[in-house]
Structures are given as C-alpha cells and as structure tokens.
Design an enzyme around this catalytic site. Structure first.
Site, PDB file in Angstrom:
ATOM      1  N   TYR A 180       0.877  -1.190   0.000  1.00  0.00           N
ATOM      2  CA  TYR A 180       0.000   0.000   0.000  1.00  0.00           C
ATOM      3  C   TYR A 180       0.901   1.223   0.000  1.00  0.00           C
ATOM      4  CZ  TYR A 180      -3.110   3.649   1.733  1.00  0.00           C
ATOM      5  OH  TYR A 180      -3.817   4.810   1.861  1.00  0.00           O
ATOM      6  N   GLU A 237      -3.590   7.444  -3.992  1.00  0.00           N
ATOM      7  CA  GLU A 237      -3.444   6.181  -3.268  1.00  0.00           C
ATOM      8  C   GLU A 237      -3.224   5.046  -4.266  1.00  0.00           C
ATOM      9  OE1 GLU A 237      -6.099   4.785   0.281  1.00  0.00           O
ATOM     10  OE2 GLU A 237      -6.914   3.929  -1.552  1.00  0.00           O
TER      11      GLU A 237
END
Ligand code: GDP
Ligand code: MN
Length: 355
Positions: free
Chosen positions: A95, A176
């Site tokens: 991530y 993101e």
C-alpha cells in the site's frame, strides 16, 4: 472530486509513474489482448470483493466477463467503461499513498507491507508514515527498508518523487496506490489508483471537464436519508431558516439547498430531479425570497417538474420578490397553488405528511 481508476492512472502515466499497459473498453465488441485483468470503472473501492475485477486468459472467459461487468452494479454504480490491463504476475502487494496532511500543512506518505484488499483491517500503528520533504533519496531508503526490498530503494524514491509532483501539478489532495504490485520480474507497478482532486482548483484545470463523476454544481446537501421534507430556497440564510422551520415543526428535513442567485429553470429542475431520487421525501417546500433570483424562472421549473417527473411529491410553495407577479400568472394558469408565508407552508406540510 474522485477520479475513476483509468482517469487516475492516466495522470500517473503523465507523471511517469509505472502503470500496467491498458486499453479502455466502451462496448462488448472491443478486441482485447490476452491474458488480461478486466476492471469495472465505478467510483468506489472494494471492486475486487464485489466481483468487479476479473482475470481472463481465454477469449470466451474475457467476453463473458465483459458482459458481466457491464451489468454488475457495485455499491449501486454500473460502469460505463471497463479497464483491460496486462495481467501482472504478483510477488507482493504493498500500500502506498501520499496526501495533504491538513493538521500539519504538509504532504504525508503512508505505506504498508501488506497492501491489497484487506488493508482496512490493518491498524494505524502498523503503517509507515512520513512527512515528505524533497529529499527523495532518504525516503526511498527508509521505505525500501520498511518494505524489505533494499534493492529497490532508488526505484521507490523515484516513485515517491513522481507521486509528489503528480499531487502538486494536479491539485490532488490524495493519491493512493493499493496495491503497488511487486511483480515476479521485480518491477514495481501501480496495480490500482485512487486520486482525489481539490474541487476548489477546478478553474485552472480545463481537462477536468471530461471526468465522468464531476461534483454537482448545486449547493445540495443531504441532511438525512430518511428525511421526509425536502426544501428548496434561495440564499444560504433563507435555506438554513427553511430547514430550521421544518425541524421546529417536528418534521424531518431531508436536505439543504440554496439554489443561488443565478438559478434558472434548468438548474431548479435539476434540483427537483436530485430531490426525487430520495424515496423518503413526502413533501417539497419551495421558499423563495427573490432578489437576483427571478420567481418566474422558479415557476417555470415547478411547472416543468410537475409535467416531467413521475411520482413528484406534493409541493408547498411560497414565492415572493422579483417577478412574483409573472410567477403567479404562470402558476395560476397551471392550477398550482401557493402559500402566503413559510409558516402557512409548513402547517400545510405537517397536515399532509402526518395524515
Ligand atoms: P479494488 O478492490 O477496487 O481496490 O480493486 P483493485 O484494483 O485494487 O483490485 C483488487 C485486487 O485484484 C488486487 O488487490 C489484486 O490482488 C488483484 N489484481 C488487480 N490487478 C491485477 C493484475 O494485474 N494481476 C493480478 N494477478 N491481480 C490483479
Ligand atoms: Mn485497490
């Protein structure tokens, strides 16, 4: 405004952040290169868990998958487009995000070793979190250390640098990448992308006009999705007072809406369309004290709404100010009644909703 994945990935590509090679599918007959990952382009996450990401290695599977994806609603959204991407062979999923940190007025980098679909269950403490300066070598080294891929320190620093520039140049508040995929041949590629851009910067981004989910220009605010009384007013003060009057009478407001000074028939009609999407609404209060707003424009929208919108809840109208006479004439011609005051309006609403 939230961009769709393919829109976000185009911005990443423009900033030289590695993304999978891809093709956009607009209809079921598009020829695609196999093997492929097919991804529903809906404005929400969690597509993987809801069947919105399908791997296809044969032509038949791919064409069935495309048909499925075009009709599969995900959290209420059906895609207009499907993104077909090269199938990446995954070694690890990380991530990675950078965002504006409002508390410290800085840009913050967040990373996690185990990215992908389960990231929400990770607790806050376990994330790698840094405020980023322009020393990208340092952050690359630390990040590589955290992710246990020391050989890729330079690549990571370079990706962070590109993301940083991408964020600033596009007036984004969040980028993101989840997952950032480490492939079996040791490439780092943005497997998914979410970008939020700052609506206040719209004036300097002519290119944003082409995005699929632009924010509604109106000042419509949903207050309660079980609210029974919708309100339409002009001016923020009057709009708030109208909501207050509904609440004070013991009824529940569904929304706040200031139609603004420049309201015309079309924009007011749009407001009716937005309101009638909410099935809990049993009455609509229209409270206009017109200055710059023209009552006749509002009256035209009311008449059009009655003609064009099925299941329009009963309207409780109070119009006064600029062009009220013209509005009266129009509404009378269509046998649409009005109330002399907001108070009278609200008592009629109360009677109607509570009966
Ligand atoms: P989201 O569920 O809406 O966040 O959609 P993602 O784009 O993140 O996809 C969900 C999952 O699908 C990812 O975590 C991956 O495990 C998988 N996935 C996405 N792209 C690829 C790909 O190119 N190759 C493979 N093998 N899996 C992928
Ligand atoms: Mn994702």
């Amino acid at each position: 405004m939230n961009l769709l994945e393919y829109e976000a990935k185009q911005l990443l590509k423009n900033s030289d952040v590695p993304t999978p090679s891809s093709q956009l599918i607009l209809d079921a007959n598009t020829h695609i290169t196999l093997p492929v990952v097919l991804k529903s382009q809906v404005p929400t996450g969690g597509r993987g868990k809801h069947g919105g990401v399908i791997v296809a290695t044969t032509k038949d599977v791919a064409s069935d998958a495309i048909k499925t994806l075009f009709t599969l609603p995900i959290k209420g959204f059906v895609p207009k487009k499907i993104l077909a991407e090269e199938l990446l062979l995954i070694r690890c999923e990380f991530y990675l995000s950078i965002s504006i940190d409002r508390d410290t007025s800085t840009i913050r980098l967040l990373a996690h070793k185990s990215g992908g679909m389960e990231i929400e269950s990770e607790d806050h403490e376990s994330f790698f979190s840094r405020i980023i300066s322009t020393d990208f070598k340092q952050v690359g080294d630390e990040l590589a250390d955290y992710l246990a891929i020391p050989n890729l320190a330079f690549t990571l620093g370079d990706i962070v640098k590109k993301l940083y520039h991408c964020l600033i140049e596009n007036d984004a508040t969040l980028i993101e990448i989840n997952p950032l995929i480490l492939t079996t041949d040791t490439r780092l590629v943005a497997g998914d992308a979410k970008i939020v851009v700052d609506d206040a910067a719209q004036f300097r981004h002519a290119d944003w006009k082409s995005y699929e989910y632009r924010p509604d220009d109106s000042n419509f605010v949903l207050l309660d999705d079980h609210g029974t009384v919708a309100t339409i007013a002009n001016g923020a003060g009057l709009a708030m007072a109208t909501v207050d009057a509904v609440e004070e009478s013991g009824l529940h407001s569904a929304n706040f809406l200031d139609i603004g000074g420049g309201a015309n028939k079309e924009s007011v009609l749009d407001a009716f369309r937005t309101i009638t999407k909410q099935s809990s609404v049993k009455a609509i209060v229209i409270n206009i004290f017109a200055g710059i707003t023209r009552c006749d424009e509002v009256a035209k929208a009311i008449i059009a709404a009655k003609q064009q919108i099925d299941f329009l809840p009963p309207l409780f109208i109070r119009l006064t100010g600029t062009n009220a006479d013209a509005a009266n004439t129009l509404l009378n011609e269509h046998h649409i009644s009005q109330f002399p005051s907001l108070k009278a309006c609200i008592s009629a609403v109360k009677e109607s909703v509570e009966k």
